[in-house]
Design an enzyme around this catalytic site. Structure first.
Site, PDB file in Angstrom:
ATOM      1  N   TYR A  79      -6.930  -7.424  -4.905  1.00  0.00           N
ATOM      2  CA  TYR A  79      -7.950  -7.442  -3.847  1.00  0.00           C
ATOM      3  C   TYR A  79      -8.277  -8.890  -3.450  1.00  0.00           C
ATOM      4  O   TYR A  79      -8.327  -9.214  -2.264  1.00  0.00           O
ATOM      5  CB  TYR A  79      -9.210  -6.730  -4.353  1.00  0.00           C
ATOM      6  N   LYS A 137      -8.024 -10.778   0.253  1.00  0.00           N
ATOM      7  CA  LYS A 137      -9.175 -11.362   0.949  1.00  0.00           C
ATOM      8  C   LYS A 137      -8.921 -12.842   1.262  1.00  0.00           C
ATOM      9  O   LYS A 137      -9.460 -13.380   2.230  1.00  0.00           O
ATOM     10  CB  LYS A 137     -10.457 -11.146   0.138  1.00  0.00           C
TER      11      LYS A 137
HETATM   12  N1  LIG Z   1     -19.230  -4.003  -0.074  1.00  0.00           N
HETATM   13  C1  LIG Z   1     -19.032  -5.198  -0.568  1.00  0.00           C
HETATM   14  O1  LIG Z   1     -19.676  -5.609  -1.542  1.00  0.00           O
HETATM   15  C2  LIG Z   1     -18.034  -6.128   0.060  1.00  0.00           C
HETATM   16  C3  LIG Z   1     -17.951  -7.436  -0.445  1.00  0.00           C
HETATM   17  C4  LIG Z   1     -17.051  -8.324   0.119  1.00  0.00           C
HETATM   18  C5  LIG Z   1     -16.257  -7.907   1.160  1.00  0.00           C
HETATM   19  N2  LIG Z   1     -16.342  -6.644   1.632  1.00  0.00           N
HETATM   20  C6  LIG Z   1     -15.460  -6.259   2.735  1.00  0.00           C
HETATM   21  O2  LIG Z   1     -16.203  -5.639   3.770  1.00  0.00           O
HETATM   22  C7  LIG Z   1     -15.382  -4.679   4.463  1.00  0.00           C
HETATM   23  C8  LIG Z   1     -16.118  -3.369   4.583  1.00  0.00           C
HETATM   24  O3  LIG Z   1     -16.339  -2.875   3.271  1.00  0.00           O
HETATM   25  P1  LIG Z   1     -17.439  -1.779   2.900  1.00  0.00           P
HETATM   26  O4  LIG Z   1     -18.194  -2.331   1.766  1.00  0.00           O
HETATM   27  O5  LIG Z   1     -18.132  -1.334   4.123  1.00  0.00           O
HETATM   28  O6  LIG Z   1     -16.484  -0.632   2.324  1.00  0.00           O
HETATM   29  P2  LIG Z   1     -16.574   0.970   2.471  1.00  0.00           P
HETATM   30  O7  LIG Z   1     -17.981   1.408   2.505  1.00  0.00           O
HETATM   31  O8  LIG Z   1     -15.679   1.489   1.427  1.00  0.00           O
HETATM   32  O9  LIG Z   1     -15.950   1.215   3.931  1.00  0.00           O
HETATM   33  C9  LIG Z   1     -14.604   0.877   4.189  1.00  0.00           C
HETATM   34  C10 LIG Z   1     -14.192   1.437   5.518  1.00  0.00           C
HETATM   35  O10 LIG Z   1     -12.776   1.230   5.672  1.00  0.00           O
HETATM   36  C11 LIG Z   1     -12.161   2.498   5.870  1.00  0.00           C
HETATM   37  N3  LIG Z   1     -10.811   2.561   5.301  1.00  0.00           N
HETATM   38  C12 LIG Z   1     -10.449   2.335   4.019  1.00  0.00           C
HETATM   39  N4  LIG Z   1      -9.139   2.546   3.862  1.00  0.00           N
HETATM   40  C13 LIG Z   1      -8.657   2.944   5.083  1.00  0.00           C
HETATM   41  C14 LIG Z   1      -7.391   3.323   5.550  1.00  0.00           C
HETATM   42  N5  LIG Z   1      -6.320   3.395   4.746  1.00  0.00           N
HETATM   43  N6  LIG Z   1      -7.250   3.643   6.855  1.00  0.00           N
HETATM   44  C15 LIG Z   1      -8.319   3.616   7.671  1.00  0.00           C
HETATM   45  N7  LIG Z   1      -9.563   3.273   7.286  1.00  0.00           N
HETATM   46  C16 LIG Z   1      -9.725   2.938   5.992  1.00  0.00           C
HETATM   47  C17 LIG Z   1     -13.080   3.498   5.181  1.00  0.00           C
HETATM   48  O11 LIG Z   1     -12.804   4.818   5.615  1.00  0.00           O
HETATM   49  P3  LIG Z   1     -13.378   6.084   4.772  1.00  0.00           P
HETATM   50  O12 LIG Z   1     -14.845   6.093   5.087  1.00  0.00           O
HETATM   51  O13 LIG Z   1     -12.629   7.247   5.296  1.00  0.00           O
HETATM   52  O14 LIG Z   1     -13.110   5.786   3.333  1.00  0.00           O
HETATM   53  C18 LIG Z   1     -14.430   2.958   5.609  1.00  0.00           C
HETATM   54  O15 LIG Z   1     -14.737   3.295   6.928  1.00  0.00           O
HETATM   55  C19 LIG Z   1     -14.057  -4.599   3.663  1.00  0.00           C
HETATM   56  O16 LIG Z   1     -13.064  -5.342   4.320  1.00  0.00           O
HETATM   57  C20 LIG Z   1     -14.418  -5.233   2.329  1.00  0.00           C
HETATM   58  O17 LIG Z   1     -13.289  -5.821   1.715  1.00  0.00           O
HETATM   59  C21 LIG Z   1     -17.218  -5.732   1.111  1.00  0.00           C
END
Ligand SMILES: NC(=O)c1ccc[n+]([C@@H]2O[C@H](COP(=O)([O-])OP(=O)(O)OC[C@H]3O[C@@H](n4cnc5c(N)ncnc54)[C@H](OP(=O)(O)O)[C@@H]3O)[C@@H](O)[C@H]2O)c1
Length: 257
Positions: free
Chosen positions: A153, A157
């Site tokens: 991961y 990133k």
């Molecule tokens: N949350 C954190 O602490 C955090 C920290 C640092 C960076 N980030 C980054 O922020 C971004 C958003 O993360 P989040 O926390 O909002 O995560 P999340 O709640 O898991 O949401 C991820 C989104 O991406 C979609 N997705 C995942 N795999 C997919 C695929 N194969 N095809 C199409 N859509 C897909 C998911 O769809 P489904 O709803 O169908 O699963 C969901 O809409 C990511 O890039 C993550 O790396 C998050």
């Protein structure tokens, strides 16, 4: 009013950014992995203009997502938000033979960037974990190493920052930036996440549309609407080019110079 496309907006930060942008009067096209999640997204963000469908772990479906977006016309901004997390227990061979995390977090934003008609602004979701990413770009596909989910991961990133900065350099007419949203309690972040969820989605939305001078920069890395220093290797233009070249070989898609 701006028109914004957000990947992975059926849940988490993508959905929250969509809601915020719509509240501010902008037009948002959502994206979901399949028809069932598209239905959920439409229901949750009822005022969205449309929903594009495709699983970003498949290069074929990712190309199709780009085609759907291009059929909808011009966009002011694209937010590359969709992501697979740091707790993947195994490599997870995709239909293209790639590790799933790499396919969704690295190859999909690369392919979408290359194939979607250039918007005015591009935003890429990275993470503080990019600091632990491997800048050697060796064994990108995890063929030679034992699987480590968090390292895989972190590598992707780092790739997202390399992509944002490479695009900023190659396309001076487009504002292209990377964002660290903080560790927040989404599905990916989990319930123990310690950062402020209400700050998690704001920076990506702000970079996509704001007229603030601070948001109209390119090739920068942001945390909570302020510039933050990314890993030094991300500034290396030869590493950026090497990264683009690897993505080109793996995906069969070229990013225009
Ligand atoms: N949350 C954190 O602490 C955090 C920290 C640092 C960076 N980030 C980054 O922020 C971004 C958003 O993360 P989040 O926390 O909002 O995560 P999340 O709640 O898991 O949401 C991820 C989104 O991406 C979609 N997705 C995942 N795999 C997919 C695929 N194969 N095809 C199409 N859509 C897909 C998911 O769809 P489904 O709803 O169908 O699963 C969901 O809409 C990511 O890039 C993550 O790396 C998050």
């Amino acid at each position: 009013m701006a028109r914004v496309f957000i990947t992975g907006s059926s849940d988490g930060l993508g959905k929250m950014a969509a809601e915020l942008l719509i509240e501010q009067g902008h037009s948002v096209v959502l994206h979901a992995r399949n028809e069932s999640r598209a239905k959920d997204a439409k229901k949750a963000v009822a005022q969205a203009e449309d929903v594009v469908v495709g699983d970003l772990s498949s290069i074929k479906q990712t190309r199709n997502v780009a085609e759907q977006v291009n059929r909808l016309g011009d966009f002011d901004a694209v937010i590359h938000n969709a992501g697979a997390g740091y707790r993947e227990p195994e490599r997870g061979d995709t239909e293209d033979g790639l590790p799933r995390v790499f396919a969704v977090n690295t190859i999909a934003p690369y392919v979408l960037t290359a194939l979607i008609k250039r918007p005015k602004r591009l935003v890429y979701l990275s993470s503080g974990l990019h600091q632990q990413g491997d800048p050697s770009l060796r064994d990108l596909l995890w063929n030679d190493r034992a699987w480590q989910g968090q390292q895989a991961y972190s590598d992707t990133k780092l790739h997202d920052v390399l992509l944002a900065f490479a695009v900023a350099r190659r396309w001076p007419d487009v504002l292209s930036n990377a964002v660290e949203p903080g560790w927040v309690a989404t599905k990916m972040g989990g319930p123990n996440a310690s950062d402020d969820l209400d700050q998690g989605h704001r920076t990506q939305a702000w970079l996509a549309v704001s007229e603030d001078r601070a948001a109209q920069v390119t090739g920068e890395y942001f945390y909570h609407m302020r510039q933050r220093t990314p890993k030094a290797a991300t500034r290396d233009s030869s590493l950026q080019e090497k990264f683009l070249s690897e993505c080109g070989k793996i995906s069969g898609v070229e990013l225009e110079v």
